[in-house]
Write a protein that holds these residues in place. Structure first.
Motif, PDB file in Angstrom:
ATOM      1  N   LEU A 106       0.841  -1.185   0.000  1.00  0.00           N
ATOM      2  CA  LEU A 106       0.000   0.000   0.000  1.00  0.00           C
ATOM      3  C   LEU A 106       0.881   1.242   0.000  1.00  0.00           C
ATOM      4  O   LEU A 106       2.055   1.186   0.373  1.00  0.00           O
ATOM      5  N   LYS A 107       0.334   2.346  -0.431  1.00  0.00           N
ATOM      6  CA  LYS A 107       1.083   3.587  -0.472  1.00  0.00           C
ATOM      7  C   LYS A 107       1.657   3.921   0.904  1.00  0.00           C
ATOM      8  O   LYS A 107       0.994   3.704   1.929  1.00  0.00           O
ATOM      9  N   PHE A 108       2.875   4.437   0.901  1.00  0.00           N
ATOM     10  CA  PHE A 108       3.610   4.790   2.117  1.00  0.00           C
ATOM     11  C   PHE A 108       3.905   3.567   2.986  1.00  0.00           C
ATOM     12  O   PHE A 108       4.223   3.692   4.155  1.00  0.00           O
ATOM     13  N   ASN A 109       3.752   2.387   2.387  1.00  0.00           N
ATOM     14  CA  ASN A 109       4.002   1.114   3.066  1.00  0.00           C
ATOM     15  C   ASN A 109       3.123   0.938   4.308  1.00  0.00           C
ATOM     16  O   ASN A 109       3.558   0.403   5.326  1.00  0.00           O
ATOM     17  N   LYS A 110       1.870   1.368   4.196  1.00  0.00           N
ATOM     18  CA  LYS A 110       0.930   1.239   5.304  1.00  0.00           C
ATOM     19  C   LYS A 110       0.361  -0.175   5.377  1.00  0.00           C
ATOM     20  O   LYS A 110       0.410  -0.943   4.406  1.00  0.00           O
ATOM     21  N   HIS A 111      -0.234  -0.473   6.523  1.00  0.00           N
ATOM     22  CA  HIS A 111      -0.831  -1.795   6.722  1.00  0.00           C
ATOM     23  C   HIS A 111      -2.312  -1.812   6.336  1.00  0.00           C
ATOM     24  O   HIS A 111      -2.828  -2.840   5.881  1.00  0.00           O
ATOM     25  N   LEU A 112      -3.002  -0.681   6.505  1.00  0.00           N
ATOM     26  CA  LEU A 112      -4.446  -0.629   6.276  1.00  0.00           C
ATOM     27  C   LEU A 112      -4.811   0.608   5.461  1.00  0.00           C
ATOM     28  O   LEU A 112      -4.499   1.737   5.850  1.00  0.00           O
ATOM     29  N   ALA A 113      -5.470   0.397   4.335  1.00  0.00           N
ATOM     30  CA  ALA A 113      -6.060   1.491   3.560  1.00  0.00           C
ATOM     31  C   ALA A 113      -7.542   1.544   3.900  1.00  0.00           C
ATOM     32  O   ALA A 113      -8.241   0.536   3.812  1.00  0.00           O
ATOM     33  N   TYR A 114      -8.015   2.721   4.289  1.00  0.00           N
ATOM     34  CA  TYR A 114      -9.425   2.877   4.647  1.00  0.00           C
ATOM     35  C   TYR A 114     -10.050   3.910   3.720  1.00  0.00           C
ATOM     36  O   TYR A 114      -9.656   5.082   3.699  1.00  0.00           O
ATOM     37  N   SER A 115     -11.035   3.455   2.925  1.00  0.00           N
ATOM     38  CA  SER A 115     -11.729   4.333   1.992  1.00  0.00           C
ATOM     39  C   SER A 115     -13.150   4.567   2.499  1.00  0.00           C
ATOM     40  O   SER A 115     -13.945   3.631   2.569  1.00  0.00           O
ATOM     41  N   PHE A 116     -13.442   5.810   2.832  1.00  0.00           N
ATOM     42  CA  PHE A 116     -14.750   6.167   3.387  1.00  0.00           C
ATOM     43  C   PHE A 116     -15.409   7.165   2.442  1.00  0.00           C
ATOM     44  O   PHE A 116     -14.810   8.178   2.087  1.00  0.00           O
ATOM     45  N   THR A 117     -16.660   6.878   2.039  1.00  0.00           N
ATOM     46  CA  THR A 117     -17.363   7.706   1.063  1.00  0.00           C
ATOM     47  C   THR A 117     -18.618   8.315   1.662  1.00  0.00           C
ATOM     48  O   THR A 117     -19.339   7.664   2.419  1.00  0.00           O
ATOM     49  N   LEU A 118     -18.859   9.575   1.321  1.00  0.00           N
ATOM     50  CA  LEU A 118     -20.113  10.245   1.677  1.00  0.00           C
ATOM     51  C   LEU A 118     -20.994  10.276   0.433  1.00  0.00           C
ATOM     52  O   LEU A 118     -20.649  10.917  -0.563  1.00  0.00           O
ATOM     53  N   ASP A 119     -22.104   9.565   0.476  1.00  0.00           N
ATOM     54  CA  ASP A 119     -22.992   9.463  -0.678  1.00  0.00           C
ATOM     55  C   ASP A 119     -23.969  10.638  -0.757  1.00  0.00           C
ATOM     56  O   ASP A 119     -24.392  11.189   0.269  1.00  0.00           O
ATOM     57  N   ASP A 120     -24.335  10.995  -1.974  1.00  0.00           N
ATOM     58  CA  ASP A 120     -25.443  11.898  -2.310  1.00  0.00           C
ATOM     59  C   ASP A 120     -25.094  13.386  -2.304  1.00  0.00           C
ATOM     60  O   ASP A 120     -25.949  14.210  -2.650  1.00  0.00           O
ATOM     61  N   GLY A 121     -23.887  13.752  -1.904  1.00  0.00           N
ATOM     62  CA  GLY A 121     -23.475  15.152  -2.020  1.00  0.00           C
ATOM     63  C   GLY A 121     -24.199  16.124  -1.119  1.00  0.00           C
ATOM     64  O   GLY A 121     -24.522  17.246  -1.530  1.00  0.00           O
ATOM     65  N   TYR A 122     -24.451  15.738   0.138  1.00  0.00           N
ATOM     66  CA  TYR A 122     -25.107  16.644   1.075  1.00  0.00           C
ATOM     67  C   TYR A 122     -24.122  17.691   1.602  1.00  0.00           C
ATOM     68  O   TYR A 122     -22.932  17.443   1.733  1.00  0.00           O
ATOM     69  N   ARG A 123     -24.659  18.873   1.945  1.00  0.00           N
ATOM     70  CA  ARG A 123     -23.809  20.002   2.333  1.00  0.00           C
ATOM     71  C   ARG A 123     -23.009  19.741   3.592  1.00  0.00           C
ATOM     72  O   ARG A 123     -21.965  20.348   3.820  1.00  0.00           O
TER      73      ARG A 123
END
Length: 409
Positions: free
Chosen positions: A59-76
């Motif tokens: 993984l980038k920067f030789n990390k152990h865990l990549a965490y991808s968190f998404t906010l759906d629907d484009g709320y303000r």
């Protein structure tokens, strides 16, 4: 005698026809596939003759865990609360929107939440935004959705924008293809780039509608699709990952009706801890909707819960903790792994010097990221040297001597 000229004309026509067929045949003959590659080279100067071993970091920067968190629907609330919390800045106070829901936060100032690049620089947590272009518009104080200016600011700060359909349409009669391609066009016209990842919108729908979205998205520029079932949400990345037309699933993180304490968030954090403790490097994927003071549509995280959740992760796994986390949007992680599995690394060591050559594949034009980290195994301190204008190099050769980060232009 009179038919001789006609015979001559016929012979000439036949000759011309054969010549034409021959020529078109030559031009239409399939050519041997060629792949455009580029070569990057640099030198590692070691402080001793100790052997060096080089390989792409999982993984980038030789990390152990990549965490991808998404906010759906484009709320303000994405801009009013989560962006300043993670990036650093003034968090909005209460803000009641057009739907009478509070999309604001606690009004405090945040110093940001960070992980490091392994060579001494702090990077703020970044999320992904799955947006519907048809809902984004000009700024208005009481808008429920983001404005184009707000989306652009977050994008320019490293947040990724994912295709979520033009109108978030799911009901019977939806033209799925138009939803996919129309949203692509909307973002191109208003923000100037082409999205490459798709998130299936949820809602009232016919059975199997998500399969239609998956098919049309993958056939029209999306490299992968977040849907109801598929790879993940825990994806092992130690070995080569099959990213071809990937369909993946995500963990839904949301607040409960109970507003006392953080019992619900602690359960999500316990799951996160179990993933972080897995022995092999992991890519973990989650999402929610709103992150304001109100639990928007009862499908969101209240800001107090979101702040507690993200701060707990940062304190334990970010730069304030063991720094094992790479908090990056789906597109960034996807593109890193895609490149990691396609580069070719060669190196020759002679005494205290190692010449490193990296062959890069042709990178798709819609990719946003062109970077790779190298895991270094040597007890010797080192420094890197490059005369190539096409790469920026940073390393930890003077302290841990385990990492080199390469950014390609």
């Amino acid at each position: 005698m009179k038919i001789l000229p006609n015979r001559i004309k016929l012979l000439v026509f036949a000759a011309l026809l054969l010549t034409t067929v021959f020529c078109f045949g030559n031009h239409s003959k399939p050519q041997k596939d060629t792949v455009k590659t580029s070569i990057i080279s640099f030198r590692i100067k070691l402080k001793s003759n100790e052997k060096i071993r080089i390989m792409p970091a999982f993984l980038k920067f030789n990390k152990h865990l990549a965490y991808s968190f998404t906010l759906d629907d484009g709320y303000r609330s994405a801009y009013l609360t989560s962006f300043p919390l993670l990036n650093g800045g003034k968090i909005s106070g209460p803000m009641v929107d057009e739907w009478k829901s509070d999309q604001g936060g606690d009004g405090t100032n945040s110093k940001g939440l960070f992980y490091s690049d392994g060579v001494g620089n702090k990077i703020p947590f970044k999320l992904g935004l799955a947006i519907n272009g048809g809902a984004i518009g000009d700024f208005s104080a009481y808008r429920g959705h983001l404005s184009w200016a707000e989306v652009k600011e977050m994008y320019n700060s490293g947040w990724d924008i994912l295709n979520h359909g033009l109108h978030h349409a799911t009901k019977h009669g939806t033209n799925f293809l138009t939803e996919v391609t129309g949203n692509t066009t909307s973002i191109q016209q208003n923000l100037g780039f082409t999205m490459s990842q798709f998130v299936v919108p949820g809602g009232e729908s016919d059975p199997g509608y998500h399969l239609e979205y998956e098919k049309d998205a993958l056939a029209n520029g999306s490299f992968s699709v977040a849907s109801y079932v598929g790879a993940g949400p825990v994806i092992k990345v130690k070995d080569k990952v099959n990213l071809d037309k990937m369909v993946y699933s995500r963990v839904f993180v949301q607040s409960s009706k109970d507003t006392i304490g953080f019992k619900t968030m602690d359960r999500y954090l316990t799951t996160f801890d179990s993933v972080a403790k897995l022995p092999d490097p992991i890519w973990y994927n989650a999402y929610t909707h709103g992150v304001g003071n109100g639990n928007l549509w009862s499908l969101s995280m209240r800001f107090t819960d979101f702040k507690y959740y993200m701060t707990s992760i940062a304190n334990k796994y970010g730069s304030k903790g063991d720094d094992s986390l790479w908090m990056a949007p789906w597109q960034e992680v996807y593109e890193y792994i895609w490149l990691r599995d396609r580069i070719k690394i060669n190196y020759v060591q002679k005494g205290k010097e190692a010449e490193v050559t990296i062959e890069l594949p042709e990178i798709p034009p819609t990719f946003r990221y062109r970077a790779i980290s190298l895991a270094i195994d040597t007890p010797a301190k080192f420094e890197t040297e490059s005369k190539s204008p096409d790469v920026t190099i940073s390393d930890d050769g003077k302290n841990k001597h385990k990492l080199i980060n390469l950014q390609f232009k």
